[in-house]
Design an enzyme around this catalytic site. Structure first.
Site, short mmCIF file in Angstrom:
data_model
loop_
_atom_site.label_atom_id
_atom_site.label_comp_id
_atom_site.label_asym_id
_atom_site.label_seq_id
_atom_site.Cartn_x
_atom_site.Cartn_y
_atom_site.Cartn_z
N ASN A 222 54.66 32.70 58.20
CA ASN A 222 54.77 31.25 58.54
C ASN A 222 53.10 30.78 59.02
O ASN A 222 53.11 31.35 57.10
CB ASN A 222 53.37 32.15 59.99
CG ASN A 222 52.83 33.04 60.75
OD1 ASN A 222 52.19 32.73 59.65
ND2 ASN A 222 52.79 34.99 60.94
N ASP B 275 56.87 38.11 65.41
CA ASP B 275 57.53 38.33 66.78
C ASP B 275 58.71 39.56 66.82
O ASP B 275 59.46 40.46 67.34
CB ASP B 275 57.96 37.80 68.04
CG ASP B 275 56.73 36.58 68.52
OD1 ASP B 275 55.48 37.68 68.61
OD2 ASP B 275 56.77 36.19 68.80
N LYS C 182 68.58 42.37 45.82
CA LYS C 182 68.64 41.28 45.86
C LYS C 182 70.40 41.19 47.15
O LYS C 182 71.21 40.70 46.28
CB LYS C 182 68.22 40.30 45.41
CG LYS C 182 68.06 38.85 44.96
CD LYS C 182 68.04 38.59 44.17
CE LYS C 182 67.98 36.46 44.53
NZ LYS C 182 68.67 35.77 42.73
N PHE D 101 44.34 35.73 70.52
CA PHE D 101 44.84 34.67 70.55
C PHE D 101 45.89 34.18 71.22
O PHE D 101 46.66 35.04 71.05
CB PHE D 101 44.72 34.19 68.52
CG PHE D 101 42.98 34.28 68.27
CD1 PHE D 101 42.56 35.43 68.07
CD2 PHE D 101 42.46 31.94 68.43
CE1 PHE D 101 40.95 34.91 67.82
CE2 PHE D 101 41.53 32.27 67.12
CZ PHE D 101 40.66 33.31 67.37
N LYS E 97 48.73 36.13 79.35
CA LYS E 97 48.93 36.59 78.32
C LYS E 97 47.48 37.97 77.83
O LYS E 97 47.64 39.18 77.76
CB LYS E 97 48.23 36.53 76.80
CG LYS E 97 49.84 35.79 75.86
CD LYS E 97 49.29 34.79 74.77
CE LYS E 97 50.86 34.35 74.77
NZ LYS E 97 51.28 33.36 73.41
N LYS F 77 48.49 41.30 78.64
CA LYS F 77 48.11 43.18 76.94
C LYS F 77 46.34 43.24 77.20
O LYS F 77 45.57 43.73 76.34
CB LYS F 77 47.96 41.55 75.93
CG LYS F 77 49.16 41.07 75.42
CD LYS F 77 49.04 40.12 74.39
CE LYS F 77 50.97 39.18 74.07
NZ LYS F 77 50.92 39.46 72.46
N1 CTP Z 1 50.40 39.72 68.01
C1 CTP Z 1 50.30 41.04 67.94
N2 CTP Z 1 51.53 41.71 67.80
C2 CTP Z 1 52.64 40.52 67.76
C3 CTP Z 1 52.66 39.45 68.62
C4 CTP Z 1 51.44 38.86 68.48
O1 CTP Z 1 49.17 41.82 67.78
N3 CTP Z 1 53.99 41.27 67.43
C5 CTP Z 1 49.28 38.93 68.94
C6 CTP Z 1 48.23 38.09 68.06
O2 CTP Z 1 47.70 38.65 66.76
C7 CTP Z 1 47.79 37.43 69.00
C8 CTP Z 1 48.60 37.17 70.28
O3 CTP Z 1 48.90 38.90 70.41
O4 CTP Z 1 46.23 37.23 68.89
C9 CTP Z 1 49.23 35.91 71.12
O5 CTP Z 1 49.89 36.20 69.77
P1 CTP Z 1 51.48 34.23 70.14
O6 CTP Z 1 52.38 34.75 69.33
O7 CTP Z 1 50.51 33.26 70.96
O8 CTP Z 1 52.37 34.97 71.42
P2 CTP Z 1 53.79 36.15 72.19
O9 CTP Z 1 52.11 37.30 72.71
O10 CTP Z 1 54.22 36.61 70.98
O11 CTP Z 1 54.00 35.22 72.51
P3 CTP Z 1 54.78 33.67 73.35
O12 CTP Z 1 55.58 34.18 71.71
O13 CTP Z 1 55.37 34.42 74.83
O14 CTP Z 1 53.84 32.46 73.13
#
Ligand code: CTP
Length: 404
Positions: free
Chosen positions: A209, A278, A288, A322, A336, A340
């Site tokens: 990302n 995610d 490859k 975050f 969240k 969490k």
């Molecule tokens: N985060 C994490 N582990 C993951 C995904 C996210 O620890 N596998 C943490 C990020 O570091 C951040 C927070 O979760 O502090 C929020 O991440 P975000 O991508 O905004 O949220 P998601 O929980 O993935 O929710 P959504 O996809 O519904 O936005």
């Protein structure tokens, strides 16, 4: 805020020396008693008269040009300083400090000083990344020097890259945070995650990302200035690592999970600024992948949510997450926070100009269990970091204690 503080401002010979004048002015306006020491090269860029007028104190250049016969200037200055700030600090000055040289007024005063030293380097990006400079920065950091990292942007040599002296207001913010909140995180162990994760598809391809790591690095740097013992777990990043912190490099969400959970028990504060994948590929090819047909389908599976795992295992830790959102910020942030089990959630609307990935600025809203705690306007990531840590520090009730 700096009333009654004596600050030695060392200005060395780079083009950013002109910003030393703005810094001097801002420090004086904030109430500090500023004594400027310039190197011979700095005098080629900006006149001592400018600094004398702004600081309302004599400017020191030559060690042997004793302004007041009653004292030995470099010892007198060193003995009375609360803080020495070197801005800009050239590669040559860093080398002299690292090597313990004392061949001009600034280096001699620094050797005689026992107060803390804050260094704001500025130079061409290749110079900044040269192993000799990196080594000197590490050495100075291991001796307790603090740093305000250079910013990224147009350099005087024509490059657009890292190496610009941090803006004077950011250096003042770092100085103020050191004086006023310096002790607030003393003895606290802080873990910050930063950057984006990389999920391999095969040996040469991966999913990732836009995260630059800058927000997490700004938090790590600010925590260090506030006296914390800082560890960063870093994924893929385009920004230079902050000096003075323990660095653990990882690639995937799974590696980040292991690096963070392995250290979780010993941490007081964990701030999850990383952009974690995610989903990851179900099958990672060892070879490859060859082209095969007009379309392919990539099968992905969920990664473990690190923040949620930390929330479930939380005992004494203060946990900050975050949330990057594009709509219904408060609703998603509060969801969240409770899902969490975080103590604070820093939410940013990444659809806004000046917020989110890659830039040097951010616009955030911080939520706690009671709802919105602070809505910050457009600020540098450094300033966001300082304000966020101030909120965290205000909510810690005892060593290892957590928010009300
Ligand atoms: N985060 C994490 N582990 C993951 C995904 C996210 O620890 N596998 C943490 C990020 O570091 C951040 C927070 O979760 O502090 C929020 O991440 P975000 O991508 O905004 O949220 P998601 O929980 O993935 O929710 P959504 O996809 O519904 O936005």
């Amino acid at each position: 805020m700096l009333k009654g503080k004596t600050i030695i401002l060392g200005i060395t010979g780079g083009i950013a020396a002109y910003k030393g004048a703005a810094l001097c002015s801002k420090l004086v306006q904030a109430g500090a008693n500023v004594h400027v020491i310039m190197t011979e090269s700095a005098v080629k860029f900006i006149t001592p008269l400018t600094l004398q007028t702004l600081s309302r104190n004599p400017v020191y250049i030559d060690t042997f040009d004793e302004i007041d016969p009653a004292v030995v200037s470099h010892i007198h200055l060193a003995d009375h300083a609360d803080l020495i700030v070197i801005a800009p600090a050239t590669a040559n000055t860093l080398a002299k400090l690292a090597g313990g040289h004392a061949d001009d007024m600034l280096s001699t005063t620094l050797l005689a000083a026992t107060c803390p030293v804050l260094i704001a380097p500025a130079m061409n990006v290749h110079m900044y990344e040269h192993p000799a400079v990196v080594h000197n920065l590490e050495l100075l950091s291991s001796r307790g020097a603090m740093f305000v990292e250079p910013g990224t942007g147009q350099l005087a040599c024509g490059y657009v890259a890292k190496g610009r002296l941090a803006e004077p207001e950011d250096i003042v913010a770092a100085i103020e945070s050191w004086f006023s909140r310096g002790a607030k995180l003393k003895g606290k162990r802080v873990l910050v995650t930063a950057g984006g994760t990389m999920e391999r598809l095969d040996p040469v391809r991966f999913l990732t990302n836009d995260s630059s790591g800058k927000m997490g690095f700004a938090i790590a740097e600010a925590a260090l200035l506030m006296g914390a013992d800082v560890t960063i777990v870093v994924g893929r990043t385009t920004a230079a690592l902050p000096a003075g912190v323990k660095v653990i490099r990882v690639e995937s969400a799974q590696q980040m999970l292991e690096a963070v959970t392995n250290r979780y028990d010993e941490m007081d504060i964990v701030i999850k600024a990383a952009a974690v994948a995610d989903y990851r590929a179900v099958n990672v090819s060892e070879q490859k992948q060859k082209k095969n047909g007009e379309k392919i389908v990539l099968e992905l599976e969920r990664t473990t949510d690190i923040l949620e795992t930390l929330g479930q295992r939380k005992r004494h830790q203060f946990l900050v997450g975050f949330a990057a959102e594009t709509e219904q910020i408060e609703h998603y942030a509060m969801d969240k926070l409770s899902r969490k089990r975080c103590d604070l959630i820093v939410a940013n609307d990444v659809s806004k100009d000046g917020a989110g990935f890659n830039g040097d600025t951010n616009i955030v809203q911080v939520f706690g269990p009671e709802g919105l705690v602070e809505a910050m306007p457009l600020l540098s990531k450094r300033e966001v970091a300082v304000r966020l840590l101030e909120l965290v520090a205000g909510r810690l009730i005892s060593p290892g204690g957590i928010a009300e």
